[in-house]
Design a protein around this motif. Structure first.
Motif, PDB file in Angstrom:
ATOM      1  N   PRO A 324      13.821  48.615  44.072  1.00  0.00           N
ATOM      2  CA  PRO A 324      15.178  48.867  43.568  1.00  0.00           C
ATOM      3  C   PRO A 324      15.968  49.869  44.386  1.00  0.00           C
ATOM      4  CG  PRO A 324      13.565  50.021  42.225  1.00  0.00           C
ATOM      5  CD  PRO A 324      12.776  49.167  43.195  1.00  0.00           C
ATOM      6  N   ALA A 325      15.307  50.724  45.150  1.00  0.00           N
ATOM      7  CA  ALA A 325      16.049  51.749  45.885  1.00  0.00           C
ATOM      8  C   ALA A 325      15.276  52.160  47.119  1.00  0.00           C
ATOM      9  CB  ALA A 325      16.303  52.960  44.992  1.00  0.00           C
ATOM     10  N   GLU A 326      16.001  52.678  48.093  1.00  0.00           N
ATOM     11  CA  GLU A 326      15.404  53.162  49.323  1.00  0.00           C
ATOM     12  C   GLU A 326      16.019  54.515  49.671  1.00  0.00           C
ATOM     13  OE1 GLU A 326      14.804  49.556  52.258  1.00  0.00           O
ATOM     14  OE2 GLU A 326      16.732  49.420  51.270  1.00  0.00           O
ATOM     15  N   LYS A 327      15.290  55.345  50.375  1.00  0.00           N
ATOM     16  CA  LYS A 327      15.850  56.605  50.836  1.00  0.00           C
ATOM     17  C   LYS A 327      16.983  56.375  51.823  1.00  0.00           C
ATOM     18  CE  LYS A 327      13.629  60.041  48.881  1.00  0.00           C
ATOM     19  NZ  LYS A 327      14.317  61.128  48.152  1.00  0.00           N
ATOM     20  N   VAL A 328      16.809  55.351  52.664  1.00  0.00           N
ATOM     21  CA  VAL A 328      17.840  55.009  53.642  1.00  0.00           C
ATOM     22  C   VAL A 328      18.206  53.538  53.437  1.00  0.00           C
ATOM     23  CG1 VAL A 328      18.481  54.986  56.072  1.00  0.00           C
ATOM     24  CG2 VAL A 328      16.814  56.650  55.246  1.00  0.00           C
ATOM     25  N   PRO A 329      19.082  53.251  52.471  1.00  0.00           N
ATOM     26  CA  PRO A 329      19.404  51.853  52.185  1.00  0.00           C
ATOM     27  C   PRO A 329      20.159  51.199  53.333  1.00  0.00           C
ATOM     28  CG  PRO A 329      20.879  53.314  50.980  1.00  0.00           C
ATOM     29  CD  PRO A 329      19.832  54.182  51.615  1.00  0.00           C
ATOM     30  N   GLN A 374      30.149  50.469  46.771  1.00  0.00           N
ATOM     31  CA  GLN A 374      31.448  51.065  46.484  1.00  0.00           C
ATOM     32  C   GLN A 374      31.743  52.232  47.429  1.00  0.00           C
ATOM     33  OE1 GLN A 374      33.333  49.536  44.536  1.00  0.00           O
ATOM     34  NE2 GLN A 374      31.992  48.337  43.203  1.00  0.00           N
ATOM     35  N   SER A 375      30.836  52.473  48.349  1.00  0.00           N
ATOM     36  CA  SER A 375      31.002  53.604  49.251  1.00  0.00           C
ATOM     37  C   SER A 375      30.162  53.373  50.494  1.00  0.00           C
ATOM     38  CB  SER A 375      30.551  54.892  48.554  1.00  0.00           C
ATOM     39  OG  SER A 375      30.449  55.960  49.476  1.00  0.00           O
ATOM     40  N   CYS A 376      30.568  53.972  51.604  1.00  0.00           N
ATOM     41  CA  CYS A 376      29.711  53.972  52.795  1.00  0.00           C
ATOM     42  C   CYS A 376      28.485  54.838  52.569  1.00  0.00           C
ATOM     43  CB  CYS A 376      30.492  54.500  53.996  1.00  0.00           C
ATOM     44  SG  CYS A 376      31.706  53.341  54.638  1.00  0.00           S
ATOM     45  N   PHE A 377      28.484  55.601  51.476  1.00  0.00           N
ATOM     46  CA  PHE A 377      27.380  56.511  51.171  1.00  0.00           C
ATOM     47  C   PHE A 377      26.714  56.125  49.858  1.00  0.00           C
ATOM     48  CE2 PHE A 377      30.746  58.752  53.472  1.00  0.00           C
ATOM     49  CZ  PHE A 377      30.080  59.006  54.653  1.00  0.00           C
ATOM     50  N   GLU A 378      26.656  54.811  49.603  1.00  0.00           N
ATOM     51  CA  GLU A 378      26.050  54.301  48.377  1.00  0.00           C
ATOM     52  C   GLU A 378      24.631  54.850  48.199  1.00  0.00           C
ATOM     53  OE1 GLU A 378      26.756  51.745  45.002  1.00  0.00           O
ATOM     54  OE2 GLU A 378      28.027  52.485  46.604  1.00  0.00           O
ATOM     55  N   LYS A 379      24.276  55.125  46.935  1.00  0.00           N
ATOM     56  CA  LYS A 379      22.943  55.623  46.567  1.00  0.00           C
ATOM     57  C   LYS A 379      22.632  56.990  47.200  1.00  0.00           C
ATOM     58  CE  LYS A 379      20.949  51.046  45.758  1.00  0.00           C
ATOM     59  NZ  LYS A 379      19.851  50.120  46.078  1.00  0.00           N
ATOM     60  N   SER A 380      23.660  57.769  47.455  1.00  0.00           N
ATOM     61  CA  SER A 380      23.435  59.117  47.969  1.00  0.00           C
ATOM     62  C   SER A 380      24.351  60.087  47.228  1.00  0.00           C
ATOM     63  CB  SER A 380      23.723  59.188  49.469  1.00  0.00           C
ATOM     64  OG  SER A 380      25.107  59.353  49.716  1.00  0.00           O
ATOM     65  N   ASP A 381      24.109  61.362  47.434  1.00  0.00           N
ATOM     66  CA  ASP A 381      24.932  62.382  46.798  1.00  0.00           C
ATOM     67  C   ASP A 381      26.352  62.414  47.348  1.00  0.00           C
ATOM     68  OD1 ASP A 381      22.731  63.118  45.335  1.00  0.00           O
ATOM     69  OD2 ASP A 381      22.152  64.751  46.678  1.00  0.00           O
ATOM     70  N   PHE A 382      26.620  61.687  48.409  1.00  0.00           N
ATOM     71  CA  PHE A 382      27.918  61.746  49.052  1.00  0.00           C
ATOM     72  C   PHE A 382      28.866  60.638  48.589  1.00  0.00           C
ATOM     73  CE2 PHE A 382      24.744  63.621  51.791  1.00  0.00           C
ATOM     74  CZ  PHE A 382      25.282  64.889  51.974  1.00  0.00           C
TER      75      PHE A 382
END
Length: 413
Positions: A324-329, A374-382
């Motif tokens: 479901p998720a990766e550190k570096v998607p 929805q962002s270039c930084f999806e699944k990150s704090d950014f």
């Protein structure tokens, strides 16, 4: 989107959102990293998960069994490598087709930690010192570093490598070295890299992960795509048997000099890694069905939804799993070149984006797979969410007349 970016695809996928974000903040990336002191690792934001005396990465099993042959299909590749065939064993030059994973045979100054978005830790180098102007990096090299023939790996090899890759290397390497002014072997175990100041802040994170080559080998042998003799490496694996264009095996090096380093403990456990070349995607999938290939990442939504009903799956011999998720998607996207006059108006870019009906496409073409970023930084704090926080407004208000008014409202989705 509040954070507007121009992202080189390779850098984004290789270093992840955090390092890319740092590159977009001139003067801020590495701002908290001290200069003039020896560091055991680097992070674009200065914080490192692992302390200087760490024993191993948390995600490895130091008691993992060793041995056996692992035959798999790599999902990605670098430089001139290809999964289809190969005609050279030099994967660092622009021309020719090299087999996947030849980079496993070469150590680098530093290596990624896979449970952090951007951190690197010492491999050949046991530490690095950043100059006061942050354009110079001095590396202390481990004296025990060796090539596979037993000869020492020295700062002279490293300096030779960076100059060679800048002048003649594949763009995957040479582009990051564009603003490298000099690479100097101060002594056998001290390397200085000097940049012009025009480099991106994250450039060093790319450079320290580049393979270090043997000066002696590439003085005696041409650095081009004509080479089918295995290059002299230094890492946990070396090229073993191979059949040109068909398959290649990498053999574990029993007396590898770096076996007990913290960045290596618990890793490199297979005795042999075999990679087959297939010029047809269907042929590769059939090989997996028959058990000739032991691991596969699926990239086609149709096959993922409809193709995994063969007997080995129903018998439990093949385990199908979705992470479901990766550190570096990773992501798939179309980048609009804003340097082109016709695309500079943001309304034109918005109109192009509105032409893409993601939900309909997902439903009708992709079997319900994929989620829209929805962002270039999806699944990150950014990733931008909601309205700007008070801390964000403190940074944004002085720029109100220079940035789109939407910046101050709800994050665009």
């Amino acid at each position: 989107m509040r954070r507007q970016t121009l992202l080189p695809r390779r850098d984004f996928l290789a270093l992840g959102a955090a390092a890319t974000a740092a590159a977009l903040l001139p003067g801020r990336a590495f701002a908290q990293t001290p200069t003039g002191v020896k560091l055991h690792g680097l992070s674009a934001f200065g914080d490192l998960k692992y302390k200087p005396d760490f024993a191993h990465f948390d995600y490895v099993n130091v008691d993992a069994p060793q041995g056996g042959t692992f035959n798999f299909q790599p999902f990605n590749w670098v430089a001139n490598q290809t999964p289809l065939t190969f005609s050279t064993l030099n994967s660092f030059v622009p021309k020719g087709d090299a087999p996947q994973r030849t980079e496993m045979c070469f150590d680098a100054l530093m290596v990624r930690a896979l449970d952090e978005p951007d951190a690197v830790y010492g491999l050949i180098a046991d530490g690095v010192t950043i100059s006061d102007d942050r354009n110079g990096f001095t590396f202390s090299l481990r004296p025990q570093a060796r090539f596979h023939d037993g000869t020492p790996l020295t700062a002279e090899d490293a300096a030779f490598t960076f100059k060679l890759l800048k002048d003649k290397g594949h763009p995957d390497y040479s582009l990051s070295l564009t603003h490298l002014e000099d690479a100097v072997a101060v002594d056998a175990h001290t390397l200085e890299l000097k940049f012009s100041g025009k480099q991106a802040s994250r450039t060093i994170l790319n450079v320290v992960q580049m393979p270090i080559l043997s000066k002696a080998f590439y003085t005696a042998n041409p650095f081009d795509s004509s080479q089918m003799n295995p290059p002299l490496g230094s890492s946990a694996y070396k090229i073993g048997r191979w059949s040109a264009g068909a398959w290649i095996e990498y053999e574990r090096v029993a007396d590898y000099w770096g076996n007990d380093l913290p960045v290596n403990r618990g890793q490199n456990n297979f005795q042999r890694i075999r990679i087959e070349s297939y010029q047809n995607r269907n042929a590769a999938f059939e090989a997996f069905k028959k058990g000739e290939i032991l691991y596969r990442e699926e990239s086609v939504s149709r096959v993922w939804a409809t193709g995994y009903d063969f007997p080995a799956v129903t018998a439990g011999k093949v385990v199908k799993h979705e992470f479901p998720a990766e550190k570096v998607p990773s992501m798939q996207a179309t980048a609009v070149n804003q340097r082109r006059e016709q695309f500079r108006d943001s309304r034109v870019r918005q109109a192009i984006a509105l032409c893409f009906d993601f939900e309909w496409t997902r439903r009708n073409f992709f079997y319900g797979s994929y989620e829209r970023s929805q962002s270039c930084f999806e699944k990150s704090d950014f990733r931008a969410e909601g309205v700007p926080s008070p801390q964000e407004l403190t940074l944004l208000e002085p720029l109100r007349d220079q940035i789109p008014p939407e910046t101050f409202g709800e994050a665009v989705t």
